[in-house]
Scaffold this motif. Structure first.
Motif, PDB file in Angstrom:
ATOM      1  N   GLY A  78       0.834  -1.195   0.000  1.00 17.68           N
ATOM      2  CA  GLY A  78       0.000   0.000   0.000  1.00 17.68           C
ATOM      3  C   GLY A  78       0.864   1.238   0.000  1.00 17.68           C
ATOM      4  N   SER A  79       0.366   2.290  -0.623  1.00 23.87           N
ATOM      5  CA  SER A  79       1.107   3.548  -0.633  1.00 23.87           C
ATOM      6  C   SER A  79       0.103   4.692  -0.640  1.00 23.87           C
ATOM      7  N   GLY A  80       0.512   5.793  -0.055  1.00 27.50           N
ATOM      8  CA  GLY A  80      -0.379   6.943   0.011  1.00 27.50           C
ATOM      9  C   GLY A  80       0.380   8.176   0.406  1.00 27.50           C
ATOM     10  N   PHE A  81      -0.371   9.161   0.854  1.00 24.98           N
ATOM     11  CA  PHE A  81       0.222  10.444   1.199  1.00 24.98           C
ATOM     12  C   PHE A  81       1.244  10.311   2.318  1.00 24.98           C
ATOM     13  N   GLU A  82       0.938   9.435   3.302  1.00 24.59           N
ATOM     14  CA  GLU A  82       1.812   9.379   4.471  1.00 24.59           C
ATOM     15  C   GLU A  82       3.018   8.475   4.296  1.00 24.59           C
ATOM     16  N   GLY A  83       2.947   7.486   3.406  1.00 23.50           N
ATOM     17  CA  GLY A  83       4.095   6.615   3.244  1.00 23.50           C
ATOM     18  C   GLY A  83       3.793   5.364   2.447  1.00 23.50           C
ATOM     19  N   ILE A  84       4.718   4.406   2.508  1.00 21.34           N
ATOM     20  CA  ILE A  84       4.630   3.161   1.755  1.00 21.34           C
ATOM     21  C   ILE A  84       4.755   1.984   2.721  1.00 21.34           C
ATOM     22  N   THR A  85       3.945   0.951   2.507  1.00 25.18           N
ATOM     23  CA  THR A  85       4.005  -0.263   3.311  1.00 25.18           C
ATOM     24  C   THR A  85       4.505  -1.415   2.442  1.00 25.18           C
ATOM     25  N   PHE A  86       5.498  -2.136   2.944  1.00 27.99           N
ATOM     26  CA  PHE A  86       6.116  -3.236   2.203  1.00 27.99           C
ATOM     27  C   PHE A  86       5.855  -4.568   2.909  1.00 27.99           C
ATOM     28  N   GLY A  87       5.654  -5.617   2.119  1.00 26.28           N
ATOM     29  CA  GLY A  87       5.710  -6.955   2.659  1.00 26.28           C
ATOM     30  C   GLY A  87       7.154  -7.306   2.958  1.00 26.28           C
ATOM     31  N   ILE A  88       7.378  -8.088   4.001  1.00 30.05           N
ATOM     32  CA  ILE A  88       8.729  -8.492   4.370  1.00 30.05           C
ATOM     33  C   ILE A  88       8.966  -9.915   3.883  1.00 30.05           C
ATOM     34  N   PRO A  89       9.892 -10.131   2.965  1.00 28.05           N
ATOM     35  CA  PRO A  89      10.160 -11.480   2.463  1.00 28.05           C
ATOM     36  C   PRO A  89      10.489 -12.439   3.602  1.00 28.05           C
ATOM     37  N   GLY A  90       9.867 -13.617   3.549  1.00 29.27           N
ATOM     38  CA  GLY A  90      10.182 -14.644   4.540  1.00 29.27           C
ATOM     39  C   GLY A  90       9.261 -14.670   5.735  1.00 29.27           C
ATOM     40  N   THR A  91       8.298 -13.737   5.826  1.00 32.50           N
ATOM     41  CA  THR A  91       7.371 -13.759   6.960  1.00 32.50           C
ATOM     42  C   THR A  91       6.042 -13.119   6.584  1.00 32.50           C
ATOM     43  N   ASP A  92       4.988 -13.650   7.157  1.00 34.55           N
ATOM     44  CA  ASP A  92       3.656 -13.057   7.005  1.00 34.55           C
ATOM     45  C   ASP A  92       3.187 -12.437   8.321  1.00 34.55           C
ATOM     46  N   ASN A  93       4.084 -12.317   9.272  1.00 35.95           N
ATOM     47  CA  ASN A  93       3.700 -11.801  10.584  1.00 35.95           C
ATOM     48  C   ASN A  93       3.756 -10.280  10.681  1.00 35.95           C
TER      49      ASN A  93
END
Length: 327
Positions: A78-93
């Motif tokens: 997800g990305s927007g005005f406040e920033g970007i969120t990334f999935g972390i390889p190797g974990t779904d936590n």
């Protein structure tokens, strides 16, 4: 002004002697299934806690990979005005978040550092921040990232930025969201009401302006929350605010006023009424009450509650809700 009889969904009898209100509301008696993720005591290990993150980070060398996740390997969730969120390889936590403001600040570090952030909602995952990551960017500066608990499910409704766009794809998204929620079992809404109360008790505020801050987990039939960062500024409940978002907020109101096909609008209205019915039932079961907040006022002023409450005037709707002991 003529006040129409309340919808056939409800039969309300007021006992003026005892000042009690009876509500025949098709609520199943004593059938609440405990699906809520908090119970006062926890015997299970929180696999998304800071302690687990710290352990996993040490085992995998996570801190040495943070910049690479940002620049190359991280899937943008997800990305927007406040920033970007990334999935972390190797974990779904967990997920990694980079804020547009304050990502590179004057904090000296000789090595990457993981810093604990207090978990304000330890008994419920609301996508909250649990850690800050500081990566040296020179002798006097560091790159700053945050680690959040990863939430499950698909985002609800049409994003706020498209709330006035009645395109075919947005209308389809709107209808599909309403279908998903309308078909969810009553227990979904029972849990949702308890979760809303828990977050409010922790002193935090939902961002109800954007339905995308709510997610539906089809596997568990849970309504989940994200982007809860701000402290509450008042003592109001937030049930009406959340209901506004679950009905798809601004898009739903704009759609109801649009010149879109009436058959589709009728379908949306029918599905919305089912969501409202289940939401009201869960509130009555838990003795919860609405407060007149900004988004709930928008909902009352719209036509979305008209059929359910059997009237069109805002004050009449408030009076009906009082009779139902919901305000």
């Amino acid at each position: 002004m003529k006040i129409n009889a309340i919808s056939s969904l409800y039969s309300i009898n007021v006992n003026t002697n005892k000042k009690n209100i009876g509500c025949k509301y098709s609520i199943p008696h004593d059938t609440f299934v405990k699906t809520c993720s908090f119970s006062g005591k926890r015997n299970d290990v929180d696999k998304q806690s800071y302690t687990e993150l710290e352990k996993w980070s040490s085992e995998t060398g996570f801190l040495d990979k943070v910049r690479e996740i940002d620049e190359k390997t991280g899937q943008i969730l997800g990305s927007g005005f406040e920033g970007i969120t990334f999935g972390i390889p190797g974990t779904d936590n967990w997920v990694l978040k980079k804020y547009n403001r304050g990502n590179f600040i004057a904090i000296p570090n000789e090595a990457p550092k993981l810093v604990r952030v207090e978990d304000f909602s330890p008994e419920l995952n609301v996508g909250q921040t649990i850690a800050r990551v500081e990566i040296p960017g020179g002798s006097r500066y560091s790159y700053i990232y945050y680690v959040l608990k990863r939430q499950t499910g698909e985002s609800i409704g049409v994003p706020l930025s498209y709330s006035d766009d009645m395109s075919d794809i947005n209308v389809k998204t709107h209808i599909n969201t309403l279908k998903t929620l309308a078909n969810a079992p009553q227990e979904t809404f029972n849990k949702c009401i308890k979760d809303i109360a828990y977050v409010t008790q922790q002193g935090y505020e939902f961002d109800c302006g954007n339905p995308y801050n709510f997610m539906f987990d089809k596997e568990k039939n849970h309504i989940n929350f994200v982007d809860i960062n701000d402290k509450k500024r008042d003592e109001n409940t937030q049930f009406g605010e959340v209901l506004y978002s679950l009905l798809d907020g601004n898009f739903a109101i704009n759609f109801s006023k649009s010149d879109c096909d009436q058959t589709i609008k009728d379908e949306a209205n029918k599905l919305s009424n089912e969501i409202i019915r289940k939401f009201f039932a869960a509130m009555i079961q838990s003795n919860s009450k609405f407060s007149l907040g900004t988004y709930f006022n928008n909902l009352l002023e719209s036509s979305l509650l008209d059929e359910t409450l059997g009237c069109t005037d805002k004050e009449d709707k408030i009076n009906k809700l009082r009779l139902m002991n919901l305000i």
